[in-house]
Design a protein around this motif. Structure first.
Motif, PDB file in Angstrom:
ATOM      1  N   UNK A 287      -7.381  11.620 -10.283  1.00 18.05           N
ATOM      2  CA  UNK A 287      -6.506  10.488 -10.548  1.00 18.05           C
ATOM      3  C   UNK A 287      -5.971  10.559 -11.976  1.00 18.05           C
ATOM      4  N   UNK A 288      -6.861  10.818 -12.909  1.00 16.06           N
ATOM      5  CA  UNK A 288      -6.475  10.940 -14.311  1.00 16.06           C
ATOM      6  C   UNK A 288      -5.366  11.974 -14.490  1.00 16.06           C
ATOM      7  N   UNK A 289      -5.552  13.131 -13.891  1.00 19.17           N
ATOM      8  CA  UNK A 289      -4.555  14.188 -14.061  1.00 19.17           C
ATOM      9  C   UNK A 289      -3.218  13.805 -13.445  1.00 19.17           C
ATOM     10  N   UNK A 290      -3.270  13.223 -12.259  1.00 20.46           N
ATOM     11  CA  UNK A 290      -2.019  12.811 -11.618  1.00 20.46           C
ATOM     12  C   UNK A 290      -1.235  11.853 -12.505  1.00 20.46           C
ATOM     13  N   UNK A 291      -1.925  10.840 -13.007  1.00 19.70           N
ATOM     14  CA  UNK A 291      -1.256   9.843 -13.834  1.00 19.70           C
ATOM     15  C   UNK A 291      -0.728  10.471 -15.122  1.00 19.70           C
ATOM     16  N   UNK A 292      -1.573  11.255 -15.763  1.00 22.55           N
ATOM     17  CA  UNK A 292      -1.155  11.831 -17.042  1.00 22.55           C
ATOM     18  C   UNK A 292       0.031  12.778 -16.866  1.00 22.55           C
ATOM     19  N   UNK A 293       0.034  13.532 -15.779  1.00 27.75           N
ATOM     20  CA  UNK A 293       1.123  14.490 -15.600  1.00 27.75           C
ATOM     21  C   UNK A 293       2.386  13.822 -15.074  1.00 27.75           C
ATOM     22  N   UNK A 294       2.284  12.567 -14.621  1.00 34.36           N
ATOM     23  CA  UNK A 294       3.473  11.880 -14.127  1.00 34.36           C
ATOM     24  C   UNK A 294       4.399  11.505 -15.268  1.00 34.36           C
ATOM     25  N   UNK A 295       3.829  11.377 -16.456  1.00 34.22           N
ATOM     26  CA  UNK A 295       4.661  11.030 -17.609  1.00 34.22           C
ATOM     27  C   UNK A 295       5.008   9.551 -17.669  1.00 34.22           C
ATOM     28  N   UNK A 296       4.451   8.754 -16.777  1.00 31.15           N
ATOM     29  CA  UNK A 296       4.759   7.328 -16.754  1.00 31.15           C
ATOM     30  C   UNK A 296       3.986   6.557 -17.808  1.00 31.15           C
ATOM     31  N   UNK A 297       2.954   7.199 -18.355  1.00 31.53           N
ATOM     32  CA  UNK A 297       1.972   6.495 -19.132  1.00 31.53           C
ATOM     33  C   UNK A 297       1.729   7.243 -20.434  1.00 31.53           C
ATOM     34  N   UNK A 298       1.427   6.518 -21.488  1.00 32.16           N
ATOM     35  CA  UNK A 298       1.174   7.184 -22.760  1.00 32.16           C
ATOM     36  C   UNK A 298      -0.078   6.587 -23.411  1.00 32.16           C
ATOM     37  N   UNK A 299      -0.866   7.447 -24.057  1.00 32.70           N
ATOM     38  CA  UNK A 299      -2.103   6.995 -24.684  1.00 32.70           C
ATOM     39  C   UNK A 299      -1.792   6.225 -25.960  1.00 32.70           C
TER      40      UNK A 299
ATOM     41  N   UNK B 170       0.832  -1.206   0.000  1.00 27.95           N
ATOM     42  CA  UNK B 170       0.000   0.000   0.000  1.00 27.95           C
ATOM     43  C   UNK B 170       0.861   1.248   0.000  1.00 27.95           C
ATOM     44  N   UNK B 171       1.904   1.207   0.768  1.00 28.00           N
ATOM     45  CA  UNK B 171       2.839   2.313   0.793  1.00 28.00           C
ATOM     46  C   UNK B 171       3.446   2.569  -0.577  1.00 28.00           C
ATOM     47  N   UNK B 172       3.945   1.511  -1.151  1.00 27.85           N
ATOM     48  CA  UNK B 172       4.681   1.645  -2.402  1.00 27.85           C
ATOM     49  C   UNK B 172       3.769   2.056  -3.544  1.00 27.85           C
ATOM     50  N   UNK B 173       2.519   1.689  -3.437  1.00 25.05           N
ATOM     51  CA  UNK B 173       1.564   2.040  -4.484  1.00 25.05           C
ATOM     52  C   UNK B 173       1.452   3.548  -4.634  1.00 25.05           C
ATOM     53  N   UNK B 174       1.687   4.274  -3.542  1.00 18.83           N
ATOM     54  CA  UNK B 174       1.459   5.713  -3.578  1.00 18.83           C
ATOM     55  C   UNK B 174       2.568   6.480  -4.276  1.00 18.83           C
ATOM     56  N   UNK B 175       3.743   5.904  -4.385  1.00 26.55           N
ATOM     57  CA  UNK B 175       4.814   6.691  -4.978  1.00 26.55           C
ATOM     58  C   UNK B 175       5.582   5.966  -6.077  1.00 26.55           C
ATOM     59  N   UNK B 176       5.118   4.784  -6.486  1.00 27.77           N
ATOM     60  CA  UNK B 176       5.818   4.121  -7.575  1.00 27.77           C
ATOM     61  C   UNK B 176       4.818   3.579  -8.581  1.00 27.77           C
ATOM     62  N   UNK B 177       5.318   2.928  -9.608  1.00 25.67           N
ATOM     63  CA  UNK B 177       4.445   2.541 -10.699  1.00 25.67           C
ATOM     64  C   UNK B 177       4.126   1.062 -10.679  1.00 25.67           C
TER      65      UNK B 177
ATOM     66  N   UNK C 237       2.262   1.725 -20.267  1.00 23.43           N
ATOM     67  CA  UNK C 237       3.351   2.321 -19.503  1.00 23.43           C
ATOM     68  C   UNK C 237       4.526   2.633 -20.410  1.00 23.43           C
ATOM     69  N   UNK C 238       5.188   3.704 -20.098  1.00 27.51           N
ATOM     70  CA  UNK C 238       6.390   4.103 -20.830  1.00 27.51           C
ATOM     71  C   UNK C 238       7.585   3.434 -20.186  1.00 27.51           C
ATOM     72  N   UNK C 239       8.612   3.163 -20.981  1.00 24.80           N
ATOM     73  CA  UNK C 239       9.865   2.676 -20.424  1.00 24.80           C
ATOM     74  C   UNK C 239       9.850   1.184 -20.235  1.00 24.80           C
TER      75      UNK C 239
END
Lengths: 226, 226
Positions: free
Chosen positions: A182-194, A143-150, A212-214
């Motif tokens: 949630x959408x904005x957080x994910x999109x602005x994280x740059x981890x994900x691409x449409x 649960x902890x790790x879910x908040x700050x990693x992918x 996911x990117x990378x």
DNA sequence: ACAAAAGTGTTTTTCTTACACCCATGT
DNA sequence: ACATGGGTGTAAGAAAAACACTTTTGT
């Protein structure tokens, strides 16, 4: 050399996402195996095994995970080393415990039987040894790790909608999240691409698929290979 | 039983705050011991030892810490289990590593000699085994934990000024912090309470002494005793 | 047309950062 | 008086949360 009177074992807490028992929202599940010898014969326990001389700790975790439950981890990370003197009756065992995330698909492959069964993560029965404590700790870490990693990625397929991704977070954290934020957080994280694909069939506006990117790394290598 | 061909050892990364080599601001230091046998005879290494059958992992760490460097930990936490097959030449050793914080006062008690010496934490020489990697990871963990927990306490005495506390954070994080904002963060955290004493003698307004609230626990017990 | 979920916009609140300023002491 | 660090005030900026609203599909 080699005999210190202490046995070393490797165990793993495996997490997968599956529908709730009532068929509802996705929930966290854990596979457990039944003890077929003493101590604690008959009780449920974490899958585990010995450390072979040629394998690394993470390899050992991956191996015995594969051999006992026949799933391949998408994420694997060391959890903790448990070594209280009295944790195994009549014996001294130090367990180095890993935790793993597996794909929803993989989770289906596991044939349940008398000796292997899935349990809802926070409704496990009384387990052998200190395994209840271990699972609680693994849940806390997840649960902890879910908040700050992918890591949510590791519970989904290659592509996914943002609603699916949000449902993973909700299932793990155990509380609802605002879809818009949630959408904005994910999109602005740059981890994900449409992608250019959408999912049709639902009786509403078709959601876009993302990926996911990378690199899709197998897991946290810990202090190694920074 | 007990002989799996794998040896289990416990090591500890010990941190203390001492003046910089040039006599300047407080800095992080680590005591290391010299290898007096092969492999890596003559190289510096982390203090460590075997796990005795009756002691817990944390007790083992505290014991061998006391016996090799004669300091008592104010904080003790498990770091990681290192077990790559090739990390010790000609032998298979799994090391469960702890990290500890000791008091500035304690740090003085350690008699330096041919076989024990203090090093500035991020200027250690090439060490035996994978101990350089281990120290890097311990530093990372310490810096991380400093930002969201109250461990700075363990490097100070019973009471301290907010400037002293800030200097601990600065030494560990390696960057200056705004005194005004730092003060507010700490005060609003509720972890600390003002005493009715001040420190006189400086040629400026006498600073107030504070003390931590709640039990001065020895360390993070990890998953145990939640 | 309507329901339902996808997706966008906007406001409010909260936390962080920067920095100006006053306070109390020793010299 | 003045230098020095202790301590307070305040405003700008960034990030998180709340929530109203528009869009696109299936029925």
């Amino acid at each position: 050399m080699g005999d210190t009177g202490v046995n070393l074992a490797i165990s793993t807490v495996i997490f997968a996402l599956r529908p709730a028992p009532d068929g509802g929202a996705p929930t966290l599940w854990i596979p457990l195996v039944r003890r077929i010898r003493d101590p604690h014969l008959g009780l449920w326990a974490l899958p585990g095994g010995p450390l072979l001389p040629e394998e690394s700790l993470a390899e050992a975790a991956a191996h015995n995970l594969k051999s006992t439950t026949d799933v391949e981890p998408r994420y694997l990370e060391q959890l903790y080393a448990f070594g209280e003197p009295d944790r195994s009756p009549g014996d001294r065992v130090v367990s180095i415990v890993y935790w793993a995330l597996v794909h929803s698909g993989e989770a289906e492959q596991l044939a349940e039987g008398e000796n292997v069964r899935w349990f809802v993560a926070d409704e496990v029965p009384r387990l052998a040894f200190d395994h209840n404590t271990i699972i609680e700790y693994a849940l806390w870490r997840l649960r902890n790790k879910m908040e700050y990693s992918r890591i949510a990625h590791a519970l989904l397929g290659e592509t996914f909608t943002l609603t699916q991704l949000r449902e993973v977070h909700e299932a793990v954290l155990g509380r609802p999240l605002d879809p818009a934020n949630f959408r904005r957080q994910i999109e602005s994280s740059g981890d994900v691409v449409a992608t250019d694909q959408v999912v049709t069939g639902g009786r509403h506006r078709p959601p876009r698929l993302f990926r996911y990117i990378g690199s899709v790394d197998l897991g946290d290598t810990g202090p190694l290979s920074g």
